[in-house]
Scaffold this motif. Structure first.
Motif, PDB file in Angstrom:
ATOM      1  N   LEU A  77      40.564   3.437  35.159  1.00 34.81           N
ATOM      2  CA  LEU A  77      40.693   4.794  35.667  1.00 34.81           C
ATOM      3  C   LEU A  77      40.866   4.792  37.183  1.00 34.81           C
ATOM      4  CD1 LEU A  77      37.977   6.732  33.666  1.00 34.81           C
ATOM      5  CD2 LEU A  77      40.411   6.637  33.249  1.00 34.81           C
ATOM      6  N   THR A  78      41.826   5.579  37.638  1.00 30.59           N
ATOM      7  CA  THR A  78      42.013   5.769  39.079  1.00 30.59           C
ATOM      8  C   THR A  78      41.017   6.829  39.549  1.00 30.59           C
ATOM      9  OG1 THR A  78      43.620   7.538  38.765  1.00 30.59           O
ATOM     10  CG2 THR A  78      44.483   5.275  38.882  1.00 30.59           C
ATOM     11  N   GLU A  88      41.682   9.539  41.111  1.00 29.29           N
ATOM     12  CA  GLU A  88      42.225  10.859  40.795  1.00 29.29           C
ATOM     13  C   GLU A  88      41.969  11.223  39.333  1.00 29.29           C
ATOM     14  OE1 GLU A  88      46.597  12.980  40.444  1.00 29.29           O
ATOM     15  OE2 GLU A  88      46.351  11.298  41.830  1.00 29.29           O
ATOM     16  N   ARG A  89      42.165  10.256  38.437  1.00 32.76           N
ATOM     17  CA  ARG A  89      41.942  10.506  37.005  1.00 32.76           C
ATOM     18  C   ARG A  89      40.456  10.763  36.732  1.00 32.76           C
ATOM     19  NH1 ARG A  89      44.364  12.774  32.868  1.00 32.76           N
ATOM     20  NH2 ARG A  89      44.009  11.714  30.931  1.00 32.76           N
ATOM     21  N   ARG A  90      39.588  10.037  37.412  1.00 27.73           N
ATOM     22  CA  ARG A  90      38.142  10.261  37.259  1.00 27.73           C
ATOM     23  C   ARG A  90      37.788  11.687  37.667  1.00 27.73           C
ATOM     24  NH1 ARG A  90      35.171   5.521  36.583  1.00 27.73           N
ATOM     25  NH2 ARG A  90      36.366   3.630  36.944  1.00 27.73           N
ATOM     26  N   ARG A  91      38.369  12.143  38.768  1.00 28.34           N
ATOM     27  CA  ARG A  91      38.093  13.509  39.232  1.00 28.34           C
ATOM     28  C   ARG A  91      38.633  14.547  38.237  1.00 28.34           C
ATOM     29  NH1 ARG A  91      34.974  13.008  43.160  1.00 28.34           N
ATOM     30  NH2 ARG A  91      35.309  11.561  44.851  1.00 28.34           N
ATOM     31  N   ASP A  92      39.786  14.257  37.623  1.00 26.44           N
ATOM     32  CA  ASP A  92      40.322  15.145  36.584  1.00 26.44           C
ATOM     33  C   ASP A  92      39.364  15.218  35.400  1.00 26.44           C
ATOM     34  OD1 ASP A  92      42.569  15.639  38.100  1.00 26.44           O
ATOM     35  OD2 ASP A  92      43.847  14.227  36.992  1.00 26.44           O
ATOM     36  N   TYR A  93      38.818  14.067  35.022  1.00 20.16           N
ATOM     37  CA  TYR A  93      37.864  14.039  33.909  1.00 20.16           C
ATOM     38  C   TYR A  93      36.588  14.821  34.252  1.00 20.16           C
ATOM     39  CZ  TYR A  93      40.487  10.576  31.200  1.00 20.16           C
ATOM     40  OH  TYR A  93      41.420   9.927  30.454  1.00 20.16           O
ATOM     41  N   HIS A 119      44.168  14.753  26.947  1.00 23.23           N
ATOM     42  CA  HIS A 119      43.103  14.269  27.821  1.00 23.23           C
ATOM     43  C   HIS A 119      42.837  12.776  27.706  1.00 23.23           C
ATOM     44  CE1 HIS A 119      41.104  15.051  24.016  1.00 23.23           C
ATOM     45  NE2 HIS A 119      40.198  14.180  24.380  1.00 23.23           N
ATOM     46  N   GLY A 127      45.298  10.012  27.725  1.00 26.72           N
ATOM     47  CA  GLY A 127      46.093   9.217  28.652  1.00 26.72           C
ATOM     48  C   GLY A 127      46.219   7.756  28.243  1.00 26.72           C
TER      49      GLY A 127
END
Length: 183
Positions: free
Chosen positions: A106-107, A109-114, A87, A89
């Motif tokens: 953070l992109t 997409e990565r923010r949404r994953d988090y 988690h 990266g």
């Protein structure tokens, strides 16, 4: 007797809130935070050891973290634990004395994953609270020396406590979610 069951449930639910908040701290919002790494387990002489016990942490700026191991022989294992953490990266750099980590921007997409990770951690906390409630209700039902009215009253109080605890977890989730989505 009822008061003992209620006090125990209240304490366990409060612990669930704290565990959830601690878990939220392990998810990065693009800033270097020592809490992200302190709970990582490092294979140290064949034993999984929390990184907090093996190294000190400094934060020279908002996106950089420097990890200095107490024992230089643990440097490679610390680096390996950071690389293998799914988690995080991040890619650590090792200069032979310390590990330097620069947190990437953070992109979206990565923010949404988090956010998904944090929501999962919140759901785990809610499940833990419901398990405490279920156990407390079972303990209340086992009490033979008290009247049904008192048990029913304690059950209602337990439901209120459960709702307050879940609301606290949800509030902490909203704060973390806002922090993660803020650019």
């Amino acid at each position: 007797m009822i008061s003992d069951v209620m006090a125990s449930a209240k304490e366990k639910m409060a612990q669930s809130i704290e565990v959830a908040k601690d878990d939220f701290q392990t998810v990065s919002a693009g800033r270097a935070n020592p809490a992200l790494f302190q709970r990582l387990n490092v294979e140290y002489y064949g034993t999984p050891t929390p990184m907090l016990q093996l190294a000190s942490f400094q934060q020279p700026d908002a996106r950089t973290l420097v990890i200095t191991p107490f024992d230089k022989s643990a440097l490679k294992e610390i680096e390996r634990a950071i690389v293998n953490a799914p988690h995080l990266g991040v890619t650590p750099s090792n200069d032979g004395n310390l590990v330097r980590i620069v947190m990437p921007e953070l992109t979206e997409e990565r923010r949404r994953d988090y956010v998904k990770i944090v929501k999962d951690k919140a759901e785990q906390a809610r499940v833990a609270v419901r398990n405490v409630r279920r156990q407390a209700l079972a303990d209340l039902d086992k009490l033979n020396e008290v009247g049904e009215d008192e048990v029913a009253r304690a059950g209602k109080e337990l439901e209120l406590l459960t709702k307050q605890t879940v609301d606290s977890i949800d509030d902490a989730l909203k704060k973390k979610e806002t922090e993660l989505l803020e650019v």
